[in-house]
Scaffold this active site. Structure first.
Site, PDB file in Angstrom:
ATOM      1  CG  ASN A  99       2.839 -34.634   0.030  1.00 31.25           C
ATOM      2  OD1 ASN A  99       2.943 -33.561   0.134  1.00 31.25           O
ATOM      3  ND2 ASN A  99       2.914 -35.673   0.748  1.00 31.25           N
ATOM      4  N   GLY A 175       7.279 -29.644   4.192  1.00 32.38           N
ATOM      5  CA  GLY A 175       8.036 -29.841   2.981  1.00 32.38           C
ATOM      6  C   GLY A 175       9.306 -30.506   3.364  1.00 32.38           C
ATOM      7  CB  THR A 177      14.519 -32.493   6.541  1.00 29.74           C
ATOM      8  OG1 THR A 177      13.485 -33.336   6.796  1.00 29.74           O
ATOM      9  CG2 THR A 177      15.587 -32.136   7.498  1.00 29.74           C
ATOM     10  CB  THR A 179      12.835 -26.637   2.191  1.00 30.85           C
ATOM     11  OG1 THR A 179      12.890 -27.119   1.058  1.00 30.85           O
ATOM     12  CG2 THR A 179      12.257 -25.129   1.995  1.00 30.85           C
ATOM     13  CD  GLU A 197       4.129 -31.196  11.421  1.00 33.50           C
ATOM     14  OE1 GLU A 197       4.588 -32.159  11.291  1.00 33.50           O
ATOM     15  OE2 GLU A 197       3.941 -30.508  12.521  1.00 33.50           O
ATOM     16  CB  CYS A 231       5.447 -36.755   5.134  1.00 34.43           C
ATOM     17  SG  CYS A 231       3.746 -36.874   5.734  1.00 34.43           S
ATOM     18  CD  GLU A 410       1.099 -28.741  10.444  1.00 29.42           C
ATOM     19  OE1 GLU A 410       0.666 -29.830   9.818  1.00 29.42           O
ATOM     20  OE2 GLU A 410       1.125 -27.953   9.694  1.00 29.42           O
TER      21      GLU A 410
HETATM   22  P1  NAD Z   1       9.975 -28.498  -0.512  1.00 26.22           P
HETATM   23  O1  NAD Z   1      10.785 -28.435   0.939  1.00 26.22           O
HETATM   24  O2  NAD Z   1      10.891 -28.439  -1.737  1.00 26.22           O
HETATM   25  O3  NAD Z   1       9.049 -27.350  -0.697  1.00 26.22           O
HETATM   26  C1  NAD Z   1       7.795 -27.239   0.077  1.00 26.22           C
HETATM   27  C2  NAD Z   1       7.410 -25.665  -0.062  1.00 26.22           C
HETATM   28  O4  NAD Z   1       8.483 -25.004   0.254  1.00 26.22           O
HETATM   29  C3  NAD Z   1       6.964 -25.238  -1.615  1.00 26.22           C
HETATM   30  O5  NAD Z   1       6.015 -24.422  -1.544  1.00 26.22           O
HETATM   31  C4  NAD Z   1       8.359 -24.570  -1.955  1.00 26.22           C
HETATM   32  O6  NAD Z   1       8.040 -23.598  -2.811  1.00 26.22           O
HETATM   33  C5  NAD Z   1       8.700 -23.930  -0.597  1.00 26.22           C
HETATM   34  N1  NAD Z   1      10.216 -23.734  -0.723  1.00 26.22           N
HETATM   35  C6  NAD Z   1      11.266 -24.164  -1.091  1.00 26.22           C
HETATM   36  N2  NAD Z   1      12.186 -23.475  -0.978  1.00 26.22           N
HETATM   37  C7  NAD Z   1      11.928 -22.455   0.186  1.00 26.22           C
HETATM   38  C8  NAD Z   1      12.747 -21.420   0.692  1.00 26.22           C
HETATM   39  N3  NAD Z   1      13.948 -21.331   0.558  1.00 26.22           N
HETATM   40  N4  NAD Z   1      12.053 -20.742   1.659  1.00 26.22           N
HETATM   41  C9  NAD Z   1      10.713 -20.875   1.797  1.00 26.22           C
HETATM   42  N5  NAD Z   1      10.046 -21.711   1.092  1.00 26.22           N
HETATM   43  C10 NAD Z   1      10.430 -22.665   0.125  1.00 26.22           C
HETATM   44  O7  NAD Z   1       9.187 -29.753  -0.357  1.00 26.22           O
HETATM   45  P2  NAD Z   1       8.293 -30.568  -1.667  1.00 26.22           P
HETATM   46  O8  NAD Z   1       9.315 -31.179  -2.215  1.00 26.22           O
HETATM   47  O9  NAD Z   1       7.370 -29.578  -1.929  1.00 26.22           O
HETATM   48  O10 NAD Z   1       7.581 -31.714  -0.732  1.00 26.22           O
HETATM   49  C11 NAD Z   1       8.308 -33.155  -0.282  1.00 26.22           C
HETATM   50  C12 NAD Z   1       8.647 -32.950   1.032  1.00 26.22           C
HETATM   51  O11 NAD Z   1       7.602 -32.574   1.906  1.00 26.22           O
HETATM   52  C13 NAD Z   1       9.118 -34.288   1.511  1.00 26.22           C
HETATM   53  O12 NAD Z   1      10.476 -34.303   2.107  1.00 26.22           O
HETATM   54  C14 NAD Z   1       8.000 -34.835   2.615  1.00 26.22           C
HETATM   55  O13 NAD Z   1       8.407 -35.559   3.394  1.00 26.22           O
HETATM   56  C15 NAD Z   1       7.562 -33.523   3.143  1.00 26.22           C
HETATM   57  N6  NAD Z   1       6.287 -33.538   3.706  1.00 26.22           N
HETATM   58  C16 NAD Z   1       6.256 -33.612   5.000  1.00 26.22           C
HETATM   59  C17 NAD Z   1       4.870 -33.831   5.723  1.00 26.22           C
HETATM   60  C18 NAD Z   1       4.764 -33.661   7.009  1.00 26.22           C
HETATM   61  O14 NAD Z   1       3.811 -33.558   7.588  1.00 26.22           O
HETATM   62  N7  NAD Z   1       5.723 -34.074   7.935  1.00 26.22           N
HETATM   63  C19 NAD Z   1       3.794 -33.762   4.838  1.00 26.22           C
HETATM   64  C20 NAD Z   1       3.891 -33.760   3.252  1.00 26.22           C
HETATM   65  C21 NAD Z   1       5.265 -33.496   2.762  1.00 26.22           C
END
Ligand code: NAD
Length: 429
Positions: A99, A175, A177, A179, A197, A231, A410
């Site tokens: 994002n 990413g 929750t 994951t 996060e 997020c 962070e």
């Molecule tokens: P995602 O969890 O699908 O992917 C995030 C990252 O994790 C990607 O690089 C992906 O390739 C990797 N990944 C996926 N499966 C994995 C596994 N089994 N092992 C290790 N790595 C793995 O998330 P997304 O769809 O890319 O992002 C959207 C999400 O991120 C939303 O839920 C959003 O709320 C969250 N987010 C949180 C914050 C925060 O600071 N809290 C900031 C931005 C986004």
């Protein structure tokens, strides 16, 4: 081999290289901005105003932080003195989402290398372009080979390999929750340090005594910036009963004016959704909201812009009311241009609704009553609270969520210390 060399490199030298990276991000601003826009679908002006400047600032901030540190000492009466000694953790893994691609990628990498760690970093497979460009910049800036290793690939394959690798001592992940839970499950038995996060379903709380115009302007941003794919977006809007109708009509009117379309056009306010699966997920939640009894007050549909973007994934900014706070639409993270509005009678009812989800990332509170602002801020279960503003960031502050929104914080020295082992050394006097 890169690790002991980099961790032994004086802070001043590490800082110089990082500042060089920051200035090279600045000099390649136009290229990085366009790459982010084309890869992610976010409006060009947003990448130019927020994403890429923030990536530059992440390097600047941590490059200078390590020049101004002091260690703590604790005197134990007249018997001993303790001092705190910091060493870099070693090789660490940084995994980031799509994002805010370069913004969040560098938010992890910068403190890690500032702390003296070497990094294996994986950007989202959905938005790899600016991470690739960063690798060029780091090389040109003189970052020694092996200090930052950017690996592209799918999460379950490449991300999982990073999580499971025995020589990677800490994982900083942003990413979803689900994951995060998967990563925690793999990392816990080998006691890796974890910073997670995760998702959010943030309340935007509007009291009748707020500065209405300021609130309305910012609420448009906190609802729909980056197509709602931040997020920290306030996707559940709670409005005090006495101004509910006034808010509803003013908000809906403003939302209908937002221009959806080609991210390259300067007047576009809502760009493209990042991918087809995500587009379908958001639309399915709009359908769910209807099934759950919601009324669509604005938006609700896919958009087909004319020209270059006619086969892209666009959704109208969508406002829904009439839903119970307990329904799935109000409990699950949608992560798109969709908000719900709900009225509340008093603080007690508001807190019950605001705190009802499994998430606890951020909250926004609008009121001109200082005591009420503090009282509600203390009672909302979120790690980040904005009063009369949204996304006003100071990089020194702790950033992160409660409950299923994450583990750890962070930002500032919290981030640097995550990438360090902390040792106490006690000397008997
Ligand atoms: P995602 O969890 O699908 O992917 C995030 C990252 O994790 C990607 O690089 C992906 O390739 C990797 N990944 C996926 N499966 C994995 C596994 N089994 N092992 C290790 N790595 C793995 O998330 P997304 O769809 O890319 O992002 C959207 C999400 O991120 C939303 O839920 C959003 O709320 C969250 N987010 C949180 C914050 C925060 O600071 N809290 C900031 C931005 C986004």
């Amino acid at each position: 081999m890169a690790f002991p060399g980099w961790s032994a490199t004086p802070a001043e030298k590490r800082s110089q290289i990082m500042l060089k990276i920051a200035s090279m991000i600045e000099s390649r601003m136009t290229e990085l901005t366009e790459a982010e826009c084309l890869d992610n679908g976010k409006p060009l002006w947003l990448a130019r105003a927020v994403d890429i400047p923030r990536a530059r600032d992440n390097f600047k901030f941590f490059a200078t932080a390590i020049l101004h540190e002091a260690n703590e000492a604790h005197q134990t009466d007249h018997t001993a003195i303790n001092y705190t000694y910091y060493t870099p953790v070693g090789v660490v893994g940084c995994i980031s989402p799509w994002n805010l691609p370069l913004y969040l990628f560098t938010w992890k990498i910068a403190p890690a290398i500032a702390a003296g760690c070497c990094v294996v970093a994986k950007p989202s497979e959905v938005t790899p372009m600016t991470a690739y460009l960063l690798s060029e910049i780091c090389k040109d800036a003189g970052l020694p080979a092996g200090v930052l290793n950017i690996v592209h690939g799918l999460g379950p394959k490449v991300g999982n390999a990073i999580t499971e690798h025995p020589d990677i001592k800490a994982i900083s992940f942003t990413g979803g929750t689900k994951t995060g839970a998967e990563i925690a499950r793999k990392a816990a038995p080998v006691f890796k340090k974890l910073s997670l996060e995760l998702g959010g379903k943030n309340p935007n709380i509007i009291f009748a005594d707020c500065d209405f115009d300021a609130m309305l302007k910012t609420t448009i941003q906190s609802s729909f910036s980056n197509q709602g794919q931040i997020c920290l977006c306030g996707s559940r809007i709670f409005v005090e009963e006495s101004i509910y109708e006034k808010f509803k009509s003013a908000f809906v009117e403003r939302v209908k004016e937002l221009k959806v379309g080609d991210p390259l056009l300067e007047d576009t306010r809502v760009g493209a959704i990042v991918s087809k699966p995500h587009f379908e997920k958001i639309l399915s939640y709009i359908e769910l909201a209807k099934e759950e009894g919601g009324t669509i007050l604005a938006g609700g549909n896919a958009v087909v812009p004319e020209g270059r973007c006619s086969n892209g994934y666009f959704i109208e900014p969508t406002v829904i009311d009439g839903l119970p706070y307990t329904c799935r639409t109000n409990q699950e993270e949608i992560f798109g241009p969709v908000v719900t509005i709900t009225s509340f009678k008093n603080e007690e009812e508001l807190l019950e609704m605001a705190n009802s989800t499994m998430y606890g990332l951020s909250a926004t509170i609008w009121t001109t009553n200082l005591q009420k602002a503090h009282r509600v801020a203390h009672n909302v279960h979120s790690g980040i609270i904005w009063i009369n503003c949204w996304l006003l960031r100071d990089l020194r502050t702790p950033f992160g969520g409660m409950k299923s929104s994450g583990v750890g914080r962070e930002g500032g020295f919290e981030a640097l210390n995550f990438f360090r082992e902390i040792k106490n050394i006690c000397i008997k006097l």
